[in-house]
Write a protein that holds these residues in place. Structure first.
Motif, PDB file in Angstrom:
ATOM      1  N   VAL A 218      33.157 -34.298 -42.216  1.00 59.35           N
ATOM      2  CA  VAL A 218      34.152 -34.109 -41.155  1.00 59.35           C
ATOM      3  C   VAL A 218      35.486 -34.741 -41.558  1.00 59.35           C
ATOM      4  CG1 VAL A 218      34.763 -34.720 -38.779  1.00 59.35           C
ATOM      5  CG2 VAL A 218      32.459 -33.890 -39.303  1.00 59.35           C
ATOM      6  N   ALA A 219      35.444 -35.910 -42.199  1.00 62.68           N
ATOM      7  CA  ALA A 219      36.684 -36.554 -42.643  1.00 62.68           C
ATOM      8  C   ALA A 219      37.420 -35.682 -43.658  1.00 62.68           C
ATOM      9  CB  ALA A 219      36.377 -37.924 -43.247  1.00 62.68           C
ATOM     10  N   ARG A 220      36.677 -35.074 -44.576  1.00 62.04           N
ATOM     11  CA  ARG A 220      37.317 -34.186 -45.545  1.00 62.04           C
ATOM     12  C   ARG A 220      37.877 -32.945 -44.843  1.00 62.04           C
ATOM     13  NH1 ARG A 220      34.552 -32.773 -51.234  1.00 62.04           N
ATOM     14  NH2 ARG A 220      35.062 -34.986 -51.479  1.00 62.04           N
ATOM     15  N   LEU A 224      41.777 -31.498 -44.910  1.00 60.91           N
ATOM     16  CA  LEU A 224      42.116 -30.143 -45.333  1.00 60.91           C
ATOM     17  C   LEU A 224      42.794 -29.360 -44.209  1.00 60.91           C
ATOM     18  CD1 LEU A 224      38.895 -29.274 -47.374  1.00 60.91           C
ATOM     19  CD2 LEU A 224      41.198 -29.695 -48.280  1.00 60.91           C
ATOM     20  N   ILE A 225      42.353 -29.558 -42.988  1.00 61.36           N
ATOM     21  CA  ILE A 225      42.981 -28.880 -41.852  1.00 61.36           C
ATOM     22  C   ILE A 225      44.435 -29.311 -41.724  1.00 61.36           C
ATOM     23  CG2 ILE A 225      43.007 -28.740 -39.326  1.00 61.36           C
ATOM     24  CD1 ILE A 225      39.923 -28.908 -39.440  1.00 61.36           C
ATOM     25  N   GLN A 226      44.660 -30.598 -41.926  1.00 63.83           N
ATOM     26  CA  GLN A 226      46.002 -31.149 -41.748  1.00 63.83           C
ATOM     27  C   GLN A 226      46.921 -30.865 -42.928  1.00 63.83           C
ATOM     28  OE1 GLN A 226      45.870 -35.252 -40.627  1.00 63.83           O
ATOM     29  NE2 GLN A 226      48.092 -35.558 -40.699  1.00 63.83           N
ATOM     30  N   ASN A 227      46.386 -30.774 -44.126  1.00 64.22           N
ATOM     31  CA  ASN A 227      47.229 -30.737 -45.325  1.00 64.22           C
ATOM     32  C   ASN A 227      47.112 -29.460 -46.147  1.00 64.22           C
ATOM     33  OD1 ASN A 227      48.224 -33.538 -45.070  1.00 64.22           O
ATOM     34  ND2 ASN A 227      46.085 -34.086 -45.429  1.00 64.22           N
ATOM     35  N   ILE A 235      37.374 -23.937 -45.262  1.00 61.17           N
ATOM     36  CA  ILE A 235      37.207 -25.393 -45.169  1.00 61.17           C
ATOM     37  C   ILE A 235      35.741 -25.745 -44.909  1.00 61.17           C
ATOM     38  CG2 ILE A 235      37.746 -27.406 -43.728  1.00 61.17           C
ATOM     39  CD1 ILE A 235      40.577 -26.220 -43.408  1.00 61.17           C
ATOM     40  N   ALA A 236      35.095 -24.986 -44.064  1.00 58.74           N
ATOM     41  CA  ALA A 236      33.681 -25.246 -43.765  1.00 58.74           C
ATOM     42  C   ALA A 236      32.842 -25.200 -45.035  1.00 58.74           C
ATOM     43  CB  ALA A 236      33.171 -24.237 -42.748  1.00 58.74           C
ATOM     44  N   LEU A 237      33.043 -24.188 -45.851  1.00 59.22           N
ATOM     45  CA  LEU A 237      32.240 -24.033 -47.061  1.00 59.22           C
ATOM     46  C   LEU A 237      32.561 -25.119 -48.082  1.00 59.22           C
ATOM     47  CD1 LEU A 237      32.385 -20.150 -47.460  1.00 59.22           C
ATOM     48  CD2 LEU A 237      30.552 -21.534 -46.482  1.00 59.22           C
ATOM     49  N   ILE A 238      33.826 -25.466 -48.244  1.00 62.34           N
ATOM     50  CA  ILE A 238      34.222 -26.506 -49.193  1.00 62.34           C
ATOM     51  C   ILE A 238      33.626 -27.859 -48.807  1.00 62.34           C
ATOM     52  CG2 ILE A 238      36.212 -27.878 -49.951  1.00 62.34           C
ATOM     53  CD1 ILE A 238      37.813 -25.300 -50.039  1.00 62.34           C
ATOM     54  N   CYS A 239      33.484 -28.071 -47.493  1.00 62.02           N
ATOM     55  CA  CYS A 239      32.997 -29.366 -47.010  1.00 62.02           C
ATOM     56  C   CYS A 239      31.472 -29.416 -46.865  1.00 62.02           C
ATOM     57  CB  CYS A 239      33.650 -29.706 -45.675  1.00 62.02           C
ATOM     58  SG  CYS A 239      35.435 -29.982 -45.792  1.00 62.02           S
ATOM     59  N   GLN A 261      41.694 -27.338 -32.269  1.00 55.95           N
ATOM     60  CA  GLN A 261      42.491 -28.309 -31.513  1.00 55.95           C
ATOM     61  C   GLN A 261      43.077 -29.368 -32.442  1.00 55.95           C
ATOM     62  OE1 GLN A 261      39.328 -29.461 -28.833  1.00 55.95           O
ATOM     63  NE2 GLN A 261      40.199 -28.307 -27.117  1.00 55.95           N
ATOM     64  N   TRP A 262      42.276 -29.808 -33.401  1.00 56.95           N
ATOM     65  CA  TRP A 262      42.764 -30.800 -34.364  1.00 56.95           C
ATOM     66  C   TRP A 262      43.952 -30.250 -35.145  1.00 56.95           C
ATOM     67  CZ3 TRP A 262      41.616 -35.864 -35.474  1.00 56.95           C
ATOM     68  CH2 TRP A 262      42.097 -36.364 -36.675  1.00 56.95           C
ATOM     69  N   ARG A 263      43.858 -29.000 -35.564  1.00 56.64           N
ATOM     70  CA  ARG A 263      44.954 -28.380 -36.322  1.00 56.64           C
ATOM     71  C   ARG A 263      46.227 -28.309 -35.486  1.00 56.64           C
ATOM     72  NH1 ARG A 263      43.585 -23.546 -40.169  1.00 56.64           N
ATOM     73  NH2 ARG A 263      43.844 -25.207 -41.713  1.00 56.64           N
ATOM     74  N   ARG A 264      46.103 -27.915 -34.237  1.00 51.31           N
ATOM     75  CA  ARG A 264      47.298 -27.826 -33.383  1.00 51.31           C
ATOM     76  C   ARG A 264      47.940 -29.187 -33.174  1.00 51.31           C
ATOM     77  NH1 ARG A 264      44.023 -24.071 -30.489  1.00 51.31           N
ATOM     78  NH2 ARG A 264      43.438 -25.698 -28.988  1.00 51.31           N
ATOM     79  N   GLU A 265      47.114 -30.235 -33.077  1.00 47.11           N
ATOM     80  CA  GLU A 265      47.630 -31.579 -32.801  1.00 47.11           C
ATOM     81  C   GLU A 265      48.240 -32.237 -34.024  1.00 47.11           C
ATOM     82  OE1 GLU A 265      44.329 -33.714 -31.288  1.00 47.11           O
ATOM     83  OE2 GLU A 265      44.179 -32.545 -29.433  1.00 47.11           O
TER      84      GLU A 265
END
Length: 267
Positions: A218-220, A224-227, A235-239, A261-265
């Motif tokens: 989840v941290a990774r 990735l979502i943020q950067n 992202i799901a598959l990479i993680c 929601q995390w991506r929007r924030e």
């Protein structure tokens, strides 16, 4: 050790085929009420009313059969004598010559809860980590060794991993998040047995290896979502998640919000 789910959805005449004889034991943990006209074992035959939470122990060195007139739903735990010997050696306890139950079908709420815990892995193995299944296996062996193997409860492990062992384990997890790092592999990195490593890891981190792996995935994913501009599927598959919905369930539980929601924030 093997976990399986056995179901009979409709009553039918006759008996089950006797299992192949081997040096092994099977625990049948009932998930629903079942009434068998006959259960036959060496030296006795009887009718059985099986209630949820009862655990039925069978020694596979001898034949047994059950009537198929019952509809049933059970989790079966199969453990060969070779596995019993190996796990006892890893735990540093005396050899367990077999499992025995004072009663046929005692109430065993711990085994019942372990059976329910392993059900998601039986039904959809791709959505759980190998470390999760291994940890349930270790917990199951711990319980049956002391409950059915005649082992006296003694001192428990109090020490944890050394700083260098913890660093090697964490580095191995980070390098293999997209795969399925197992407790066996992690223990090997630290030069420890699987049983010792699993307990020492929890003493040191406050988490099981499975919980740590999910937290790091989840941290990774957060990073990735943020950067990055990758899709949530990528992202799901990479993680190391099976798909986007698998990522979403764990992300919500750990982060308290969905990946979207995390991506929007954070963008």
């Amino acid at each position: 050790m093997t976990f399986s789910r056995f179901q009979n959805l409709e009553s039918r005449p006759g008996y089950s085929n006797p299992p192949e004889r081997e040096e092994a034991f099977t625990f049948c943990v009932s998930l629903k009420t079942a009434r068998y006209s006959w259960v036959t074992m060496p030296g006795k035959s009887q009718s059985v009313l099986q209630s949820p939470g009862e655990a039925y122990l069978f020694d596979l060195t001898s034949n047994h059969r059950v009537s198929l007139d019952a509809t049933f739903d059970t989790v079966r735990i199969h453990i060969p004598q070779t596995a019993i010997d190996q796990m006892a050696h890893e735990k540093g306890i005396r050899r367990i010559g077999g499992f025995h139950s004072k009663y046929f079908g005692p109430d065993d709420q711990i085994l019942y809860r372990l059976a329910h815990t392993i059900l998601p892995a039986i039904e959809n193995s791709s959505e759980v980590t190998t470390a999760f299944v291994e940890y349930i296996g270790l917990a199951t062996f711990d319980h049956i060794a002391y409950t059915y193997g005649g082992i006296q409860k003694g001192s428990r492990l109090s020490g944890g991993l050394s700083p260098s062992q913890l660093r090697r384990a964490c580095d191995f997890i980070e390098a293999n998040l997209a795969g399925d790092p197992s407790i066996v592999a992690l223990a090997g990195e630290c030069g420890l047995s699987m049983s010792y490593f699993a307990r020492a890891f929890r003493v040191t981190t406050g988490m099981t290896p499975h919980q740590w792996i999910i937290q790091r995935r989840v941290a990774r994913a957060k990073s990735l979502i943020q950067n990055s501009k990758m899709t949530l599927v990528e992202i799901a598959l990479i993680c190391g998640f099976v798909d986007q919905s698998h990522l979403g369930r764990h992300f919500l539980r750990v982060a308290g919000r969905t990946p979207a929601q995390w991506r929007r924030e954070h963008i």
